[in-house]
Scaffold this active site. Structure first.
Site, PDB file in Angstrom:
ATOM      1  N   ASP A  69       0.821  -1.228   0.000  1.00 47.57           N
ATOM      2  CA  ASP A  69       0.000   0.000   0.000  1.00 47.57           C
ATOM      3  C   ASP A  69       0.848   1.268   0.000  1.00 47.57           C
ATOM      4  O   ASP A  69       0.427   2.302   0.503  1.00 47.57           O
ATOM      5  CB  ASP A  69      -0.952   0.029   1.214  1.00 47.57           C
ATOM      6  N   HIS A 122      -4.122  -1.561  -6.712  1.00 50.09           N
ATOM      7  CA  HIS A 122      -3.494  -0.304  -7.114  1.00 50.09           C
ATOM      8  C   HIS A 122      -4.573   0.687  -7.525  1.00 50.09           C
ATOM      9  O   HIS A 122      -5.395   0.383  -8.384  1.00 50.09           O
ATOM     10  CB  HIS A 122      -2.528  -0.528  -8.282  1.00 50.09           C
TER      11      HIS A 122
END
EC number: 6.3.4.4
Length: 431
Positions: free
Chosen positions: A14, A42
């Site tokens: 992340d 993403h």
């Protein structure tokens, strides 16, 4: 002469890899995924519009870029086709620009069932998987009983292999977990139908990559998750099931390591983690909540809130070493705007003294306390800045301090979610 660049996360995932991959793809001929599956998440923001990708490389939003999925990726046919259709519905051409390795292991319904059953059985000791069948699919790959995308080219042989592996899975589900068996006939028909759509996109991805290399084209390798989740080098057992470090680039694509020119490590200006596992700098106070809210720390794939903490230079030094990182991209600097002070973990205090490298094994983290260096914060906004000269002096000092601690240069600074909100000090492709 072309350059081959690896982009990977150097924390627990992340870190903002999707934006940076998208930013760099204006220079490349091809973008490659080499590990993981649709457990990746993403989020790209282009001119204010958000696009979430889980399996297809982030370069798909650049119309002239070839997107490749290498043999190291475990493939969910359902997730792939769902993503293809969503992109097509938004006007993005996919099928003529996406090639998938024939050697990709296929994630089956029973992989998902076993993954979720295991997590339920663990109770409070769960690993924190996404429950999408990633781990069980990799298990079958290593055990040499898995089915691969190329097996769909021979329907008769595929049926034999599928019945064998799903019978084994059903035995585990019914006898060990005491759950219902999965319908093998229904799964077979479903896979045959999906295979008709997917096989036109299947190819020898390794061969394609080397064709680009021989032509002197730029290639970008897109990592998923983060280095501290690597199956071998992460905080085991609270890790993912693939090699998320730079070594996985070669094995997951067939592109030899000596052909790789630059490794870009993506790192947040603070630290986050989703799911269970050690996290020395985790904050349980109002500051942790502040970082989570301002940083919008919710997982793209799981929707789970991320745990937040201060920047951990100890963990990052480890990640830089195991990846031979060439340069760092620092993301979410703007989340620290407005803080009176910011902290950086420079060591770990243990019963046996202070250490500056992470321990091996999760049990060793139980007695660790972070050693912090406190730096002055900045009141000015860094959002959207595109030149290092525009940064507040204390933000510059923070960046210099990080570089000293992690022993690596910060080559790119992200100042917002859009691709234009970026400060580039040294371009990975040298342009």
């Amino acid at each position: 002469m072309g350059k081959n660049v690896v982009v990977l996360g150097t924390q627990w995932g992340d870190e903002g890899k999707g934006k940076i991959v998208d930013l760099l793809t204006d220079k490349v001929a091809a973008v490659v995924r080499f590990q993981g599956g649709h457990n990746a998440g993403h989020t790209l923001v282009i001119e204010g519009k958000k696009t979430a990708l889980h399996l297809i490389p982030s370069g798909i939003l650049r119309q002239d870029v070839q997107c490749l999925i290498g043999n190291g990726v475990v493939l969910s046919p359902e997730a792939l086709l769902k993503e293809v259709r969503e992109l097509e519905a938004n006007g993005v051409a996919v099928r003529d620009r996406l090639k998938i390795s024939l050697a990709c292991p296929i994630i089956l319904r029973t992989h998902v069932r076993i993954d979720q059953a295991r997590e339920r059985a663990r109770g409070n000791d769960k690993i924190g998987t996404t429950g999408r069948g990633i781990g069980p699919a990799y298990e079958d790959k290593v055990s040499r009983r898995g089915v691969r995308l190329g097996d769909l080219c021979n329907p008769a042989d595929f049926e034999i292999k599928l019945r064998e592996i799903m019978s084994y899975h059903n035995f585990v589900l019914t006898e060990y977990f005491k759950e219902e068996a999965e319908d093998i006939d229904a799964a077979l028909e479903e896979l045959r139908q999906m295979g008709e759509e997917i096989l036109p996109m299947a190819a020898d991805v390794t061969d394609i990559l080397h064709d680009y290399r021989k032509r002197g084209e730029h290639i970008l390798f897109e990592g998923a998750q983060g280095s501290l989740l690597d199956i071998d080098l992460g905080t085991y057992p609270y890790v993912t099931s693939s090699n998320t470090t730079a070594g996985g680039t070669a094995t997951g694509s067939g592109f030899g390591p000596l052909y790789l020119d630059y490794v870009l490590g993506i790192t947040k200006a603070y630290t986050t983690r989703v799911g269970s596992g050690p996290f020395p700098t985790e904050l349980f106070d109002d500051m942790g909540k502040h970082l989570a809210v301002k940083g919008n720390e919710v997982g793209t794939t799981t929707g789970r809130s991320r745990r937040c903490g201060w920047f951990d230079a100890v963990a990052l030094r480890h990640a830089i070493q195991i990846n031979s990182v060439s340069g760092i991209c620092l993301t979410k600097l703007d989340v620290l705007d407005g803080l009176e002070t910011v902290k950086v973990c420079i060591g770990y205090k243990t019963p046996n003294g202070e250490i500056t490298r992470p321990p091996i094994g999760c049990d060793s983290y139980s007695d660790i306390e972070p050693v912090y260096e406190e730096l002055p914060g900045w009141s000015e906004s860094t959002v959207g800045l595109t030149s290092v000269d525009q940064l507040p002096e204390n933000a510059k000092a923070y960046i210099r301090f990080l570089e000293e601690q992690i022993e690596a240069p910060i080559d790119i600074i992200s100042t917002g979610p859009d691709r234009v909100e970026t400060i580039t000090l040294r371009h990975p492709f040298g342009e």
